[in-house]
Write an enzyme that holds these catalytic residues in place. Structure first.
Site, mmCIF file in Angstrom:
data_model
loop_
_atom_site.group_PDB
_atom_site.id
_atom_site.type_symbol
_atom_site.label_atom_id
_atom_site.label_comp_id
_atom_site.label_asym_id
_atom_site.label_seq_id
_atom_site.Cartn_x
_atom_site.Cartn_y
_atom_site.Cartn_z
ATOM 1 N N CYS A 169 0.801 -1.226 0.000
ATOM 2 C CA CYS A 169 0.000 0.000 0.000
ATOM 3 C C CYS A 169 0.831 1.273 0.000
ATOM 4 O O CYS A 169 0.271 2.365 -0.082
ATOM 5 C CB CYS A 169 -0.960 -0.004 1.193
ATOM 6 S SG CYS A 169 -2.154 -1.354 1.118
ATOM 7 N N HIS A 309 -2.832 8.576 5.552
ATOM 8 C CA HIS A 309 -3.169 7.252 5.012
ATOM 9 C C HIS A 309 -4.618 6.947 5.381
ATOM 10 O O HIS A 309 -5.385 6.510 4.536
ATOM 11 C CB HIS A 309 -2.224 6.201 5.579
ATOM 12 C CG HIS A 309 -2.440 4.833 5.040
ATOM 13 N ND1 HIS A 309 -2.123 4.488 3.746
ATOM 14 C CD2 HIS A 309 -2.971 3.716 5.609
ATOM 15 C CE1 HIS A 309 -2.431 3.211 3.537
ATOM 16 N NE2 HIS A 309 -2.950 2.726 4.649
ATOM 17 N N GLU A 320 -1.282 6.061 13.179
ATOM 18 C CA GLU A 320 -0.926 7.234 12.392
ATOM 19 C C GLU A 320 -1.005 8.511 13.230
ATOM 20 O O GLU A 320 -0.151 9.401 13.117
ATOM 21 C CB GLU A 320 -1.845 7.334 11.178
ATOM 22 C CG GLU A 320 -1.419 8.369 10.168
ATOM 23 C CD GLU A 320 -2.197 8.259 8.873
ATOM 24 O OE1 GLU A 320 -1.884 9.032 7.947
ATOM 25 O OE2 GLU A 320 -3.120 7.418 8.767
ATOM 26 N N LYS A 341 -9.611 8.589 1.662
ATOM 27 C CA LYS A 341 -10.162 7.228 1.548
ATOM 28 C C LYS A 341 -11.616 7.196 2.012
ATOM 29 O O LYS A 341 -12.346 6.265 1.681
ATOM 30 C CB LYS A 341 -9.324 6.250 2.354
ATOM 31 C CG LYS A 341 -7.963 5.933 1.741
ATOM 32 C CD LYS A 341 -7.246 4.854 2.530
ATOM 33 C CE LYS A 341 -5.910 4.492 1.902
ATOM 34 N NZ LYS A 341 -4.889 5.531 2.087
ATOM 35 N N HIS A 346 -9.930 2.625 -0.616
ATOM 36 C CA HIS A 346 -8.507 2.273 -0.496
ATOM 37 C C HIS A 346 -8.110 1.446 -1.720
ATOM 38 O O HIS A 346 -8.444 0.268 -1.827
ATOM 39 C CB HIS A 346 -8.307 1.465 0.790
ATOM 40 C CG HIS A 346 -6.879 1.233 1.154
ATOM 41 N ND1 HIS A 346 -5.818 1.529 0.327
ATOM 42 C CD2 HIS A 346 -6.313 0.722 2.299
ATOM 43 C CE1 HIS A 346 -4.687 1.216 0.916
ATOM 44 N NE2 HIS A 346 -4.964 0.729 2.118
ATOM 45 N N PHE A 405 0.819 -3.254 4.619
ATOM 46 C CA PHE A 405 1.085 -4.574 5.176
ATOM 47 C C PHE A 405 2.552 -4.934 4.936
ATOM 48 O O PHE A 405 3.142 -4.585 3.918
ATOM 49 C CB PHE A 405 0.187 -5.619 4.516
ATOM 50 C CG PHE A 405 -1.242 -5.591 4.991
ATOM 51 C CD1 PHE A 405 -1.641 -4.762 6.018
ATOM 52 C CD2 PHE A 405 -2.192 -6.405 4.396
ATOM 53 C CE1 PHE A 405 -2.956 -4.746 6.463
ATOM 54 C CE2 PHE A 405 -3.515 -6.393 4.824
ATOM 55 C CZ PHE A 405 -3.892 -5.567 5.856
#
Length: 422
Positions: A169, A309, A320, A341, A346, A405
């Protein structure tokens, strides 16, 4: 004199409208593009919503042969490339093609086509051994992610360095960071860079269902993505591409190009901690932010906006928030932060570049896009997340961050080339 890299063209293909103008209109109006899945029957899945792009490849200039040859993610990238090059005003035919490179990010590559073709070759899973006699001649292209970079290079007439960056990502930020490095080290004068992903497919939905990363809130699709809200319970999968023309600053100035922003700083770190888990203190992301700001020679107090993010999972949003506090100090509480998002979902590897495009457009318009669906903030997420409505706000330096990830954490700093730090 050190070589500097600037964005002179942007092309976006995202949910809610095709093209940069439609994309910005959606964001600035705070509208959401999340809805019930239409690309396949979602009834067997825990999550039944996504942010789909209404994309007709033929309507957007692809030939029937290109449509047959290219996976959906590649189609997105090529259409975005054409918009970005046109937006830049760059006459690519007048350039030395060996000085034009390509750097494209993607987490999943041609997943859409690979799954479709496996269903054909295995007769919808009824054959233990797939029958190769039914294979398309382009099946190998779907298997090889580098095909995306090749198609982009052909579309742009680029014969310089070309690569696909696949870091999950954060790929959309890492690909652009790689492109900037090539310009700084004089390996290229122009880079066509960005990212693309079209992961809305049964196999992807099944994978995220298994780890309960996506939201089960399918009865209210428009409000399903809720970053930083106390009621959030997972992200909404999306699809999209954003591509940039990135040039060496002096060359862009000589030709009188419109400059959106300088790509002033980039850094990436890995937590080496857990495949899907995050450290609560966000220290690796904080380190990436600090190093990106150091490279840009911008103090934390000069950051005007953070494009988060903001995936909408419990652990990401808290992680975050902690990282921003650690990196920006008390200034984190004074800085607008938002997650798009909440509106476009996403798009995995595509998300970093889509969000970088939003950051550059925020600088152009001096408007911070909102975090849609944020009604009840999580008490542990106590920064200024610009809820519901866009905000006019001067933006000379913007930070955009990504988390993926595997523990990948990346940050890019955009700034005005003639900035004066306040």
């Amino acid at each position: 004199m050190a070589r500097r890299a600037v964005i002179t063209g942007i092309g976006v293909l995202a949910p809610g409208g095709i093209g940069t103008k439609a994309f910005w209109n959606l964001l600035s109006e705070g509208r959401t593009a999340t809805r019930g899945i239409t690309r396949f029957d979602p009834s067997p899945f825990r999550c039944k919503v996504a942010a789909e792009a209404d994309f007709d490849p033929e309507l957007h200039g692809l030939t029937p042969q290109e449509i047959r040859r290219m996976d959906r993610a590649t189609q997105f990238a090529v259409v975005a490339v054409r918009e970005a090059v046109a937006d830049s005003g760059l006459e690519t035919g007048a350039l030395d093609p060996h000085r034009v490179g390509v750097g494209i990010g993607s987490a999943l590559g041609a997943t859409t086509s690979l799954e479709r073709e496996y269903r054909v070759l295995s007769d919808a899973g009824r054959r233990e051994l797939p029958d190769h006699a039914y294979a398309l001649r382009h099946l190998h292209d779907y298997l090889t992610p580098s095909t995306i970079a090749a198609e982009v290079a052909w579309a742009a007439g680029a014969e310089g360095p070309a690569a696909v960056v696949s870091t999950g990502c954060t790929a959309g930020l890492d690909a652009v960071g790689h492109a900037v490095d090539l310009i700084r080290e004089d390996a290229a004068d122009v880079m066509i860079t960005g990212a693309t992903d079209t992961p809305i497919s049964p196999i992807t939905m099944a994978g995220f269902d298994a780890i309960r990363a996506t939201t089960p809130r399918h009865d209210d699709a428009a409000h399903a993505s809720r970053p930083f809200d106390a009621s959030r319970n997972g992200f909404v999968l999306g699809e999209g591409a954003a591509v940039f023309v990135v040039e060496e600053l002096q060359a862009a100035l000589r030709r009188g190009a419109h400059i959106y922003a300088e790509l002033a700083g980039y850094a990436s770190r890995c937590s080496a901690f857990h495949m899907t888990g995050l450290r609560p203190d966000g220290r690796e992301l904080a380190r990436a932010v600090t190093e990106a700001l150091d490279e840009a020679r911008i103090p934390p107090g000069a950051v005007d906006y953070v494009n988060a993010h903001g995936s909408g999972t419990q652990q990401n949003d808290r992680h975050e928030t902690a990282a921003l506090k650690a990196a920006l100090g008390h200034h984190a509480y004074r800085t607008p932060v938002s997650s798009i998002k909440s509106m476009v979902g996403h798009s995995l590897g595509g998300s970093g570049s889509v969000e970088l495009a939003a950051s550059a457009l925020a600088m152009r318009h001096h408007v911070v896009p909102p975090t849609a669906n944020l009604h009840t903030p999580d008490p542990e997420c106590d920064l200024d997340y610009v809820p519901l409505t866009a905000r006019e706000h001067r933006t000379d330096a913007v930070l955009t961050v990504g988390s993926g990830f595997g523990g990948f954490q990346s940050a890019i700093v955009l700034a005005r080339p003639d900035r004066s730090l306040r």
